[in-house]
Design a protein around this motif. Structure first.
Motif, mmCIF file in Angstrom:
data_model
loop_
_atom_site.group_PDB
_atom_site.id
_atom_site.type_symbol
_atom_site.label_atom_id
_atom_site.label_comp_id
_atom_site.label_asym_id
_atom_site.label_seq_id
_atom_site.Cartn_x
_atom_site.Cartn_y
_atom_site.Cartn_z
ATOM 1 N N THR A 4 0.822 -1.214 0.000
ATOM 2 C CA THR A 4 0.000 0.000 0.000
ATOM 3 C C THR A 4 0.855 1.264 0.000
ATOM 4 O O THR A 4 0.532 2.229 -0.694
ATOM 5 C CB THR A 4 -0.975 0.018 1.194
ATOM 6 O OG1 THR A 4 -0.239 -0.107 2.406
ATOM 7 C CG2 THR A 4 -1.975 -1.110 1.102
ATOM 8 N N ILE A 7 2.332 1.877 -3.455
ATOM 9 C CA ILE A 7 1.320 2.381 -4.383
ATOM 10 C C ILE A 7 1.037 3.854 -4.103
ATOM 11 O O ILE A 7 0.950 4.665 -5.033
ATOM 12 C CB ILE A 7 0.039 1.526 -4.314
ATOM 13 C CG1 ILE A 7 0.337 0.119 -4.854
ATOM 14 C CG2 ILE A 7 -1.096 2.173 -5.092
ATOM 15 C CD1 ILE A 7 -0.748 -0.889 -4.603
ATOM 16 N N LYS A 8 0.929 4.210 -2.832
ATOM 17 C CA LYS A 8 0.722 5.619 -2.475
ATOM 18 C C LYS A 8 1.885 6.477 -2.973
ATOM 19 O O LYS A 8 1.683 7.576 -3.508
ATOM 20 C CB LYS A 8 0.575 5.774 -0.962
ATOM 21 C CG LYS A 8 -0.725 5.243 -0.417
ATOM 22 C CD LYS A 8 -0.734 5.353 1.107
ATOM 23 C CE LYS A 8 -1.944 4.696 1.710
ATOM 24 N NZ LYS A 8 -1.896 4.701 3.189
ATOM 25 N N ALA A 44 -9.087 0.121 -2.018
ATOM 26 C CA ALA A 44 -8.137 1.226 -1.920
ATOM 27 C C ALA A 44 -8.930 2.534 -1.879
ATOM 28 O O ALA A 44 -10.090 2.579 -2.305
ATOM 29 C CB ALA A 44 -7.201 1.216 -3.120
ATOM 30 N N CYS A 49 -7.519 5.020 -6.647
ATOM 31 C CA CYS A 49 -8.125 4.283 -7.762
ATOM 32 C C CYS A 49 -8.305 5.196 -8.975
ATOM 33 O O CYS A 49 -7.966 4.820 -10.101
ATOM 34 C CB CYS A 49 -9.471 3.697 -7.343
ATOM 35 S SG CYS A 49 -9.373 2.477 -6.021
ATOM 36 N N CYS A 59 -9.679 -2.745 -5.449
ATOM 37 C CA CYS A 59 -8.881 -3.194 -4.309
ATOM 38 C C CYS A 59 -7.406 -2.827 -4.516
ATOM 39 O O CYS A 59 -6.984 -2.447 -5.611
ATOM 40 C CB CYS A 59 -9.029 -4.702 -4.122
ATOM 41 S SG CYS A 59 -8.429 -5.687 -5.514
ATOM 42 N N TRP A 60 -6.647 -2.983 -3.442
ATOM 43 C CA TRP A 60 -5.214 -2.671 -3.498
ATOM 44 C C TRP A 60 -4.488 -3.536 -4.528
ATOM 45 O O TRP A 60 -3.560 -3.076 -5.188
ATOM 46 C CB TRP A 60 -4.585 -2.852 -2.119
ATOM 47 C CG TRP A 60 -4.870 -1.715 -1.205
ATOM 48 C CD1 TRP A 60 -5.722 -1.715 -0.139
ATOM 49 C CD2 TRP A 60 -4.318 -0.395 -1.268
ATOM 50 N NE1 TRP A 60 -5.731 -0.470 0.459
ATOM 51 C CE2 TRP A 60 -4.870 0.356 -0.215
ATOM 52 C CE3 TRP A 60 -3.402 0.227 -2.121
ATOM 53 C CZ2 TRP A 60 -4.542 1.692 0.017
ATOM 54 C CZ3 TRP A 60 -3.076 1.551 -1.889
ATOM 55 C CH2 TRP A 60 -3.640 2.278 -0.843
ATOM 56 N N GLN A 61 -4.906 -4.783 -4.691
ATOM 57 C CA GLN A 61 -4.242 -5.659 -5.655
ATOM 58 C C GLN A 61 -4.452 -5.178 -7.086
ATOM 59 O O GLN A 61 -3.543 -5.279 -7.910
ATOM 60 C CB GLN A 61 -4.732 -7.112 -5.488
ATOM 61 C CG GLN A 61 -4.293 -7.756 -4.200
ATOM 62 C CD GLN A 61 -5.172 -7.406 -2.992
ATOM 63 O OE1 GLN A 61 -6.133 -6.645 -3.077
ATOM 64 N NE2 GLN A 61 -4.816 -7.958 -1.853
ATOM 65 N N CYS A 63 -4.876 -2.047 -7.847
ATOM 66 C CA CYS A 63 -4.007 -0.867 -7.919
ATOM 67 C C CYS A 63 -2.572 -1.292 -8.198
ATOM 68 O O CYS A 63 -1.876 -0.679 -9.011
ATOM 69 C CB CYS A 63 -4.081 -0.064 -6.629
ATOM 70 S SG CYS A 63 -5.679 0.735 -6.343
ATOM 71 N N CYS A 64 -2.145 -2.343 -7.536
ATOM 72 C CA CYS A 64 -0.799 -2.879 -7.767
ATOM 73 C C CYS A 64 -0.643 -3.293 -9.227
ATOM 74 O O CYS A 64 0.351 -2.966 -9.875
ATOM 75 C CB CYS A 64 -0.560 -4.072 -6.832
ATOM 76 S SG CYS A 64 1.037 -4.878 -7.045
#
Length: 96
Positions: A4, A7-8, A44, A49, A59-61, A63-64
């Protein structure tokens, strides 16, 4: 390193080192290998997003996957985001 936070950082700077990108690839690979064991994924924040061109309830995945698609595209033109969305639907994973 944490998925996370990376990504941020990417959303803020659009920069990641090759080691950070390798880490994200490993995290996404690990998740896809154990997808059948996952019941829920965490959403996320909407602003992240949106910045990554995803649905605001992603979701975070995902975003990844979007960060990886942007930073290190697959040679065959395939999109990790599309592949991961298919897995979420196939295994009926819920968002929290």
């Amino acid at each position: 390193m944490e998925l996370t936070e990376l990504i941020k950082d990417y959303v803020a700077t659009e920069l990641l080192s090759s080691i950070e990108i390798d880490f994200l690839e490993g995290e996404l690979w690990e998740t896809t290998q154990h997808i059948a064991e996952i019941n829920t994924v965490i959403k996320a924040p909407k602003n992240i997003c949106k910045k990554l061109g995803l649905d605001e309830n992603s979701c975070w995945q995902l975003c990844c996957a979007a960060v990886l698609d942007s930073s290190r595209p697959l040679k065959n033109g395939q999109k990790r985001v599309d592949d991961f969305k298919k897995l979420i639907n196939r295994y009926e994973i819920n968002y929290i």
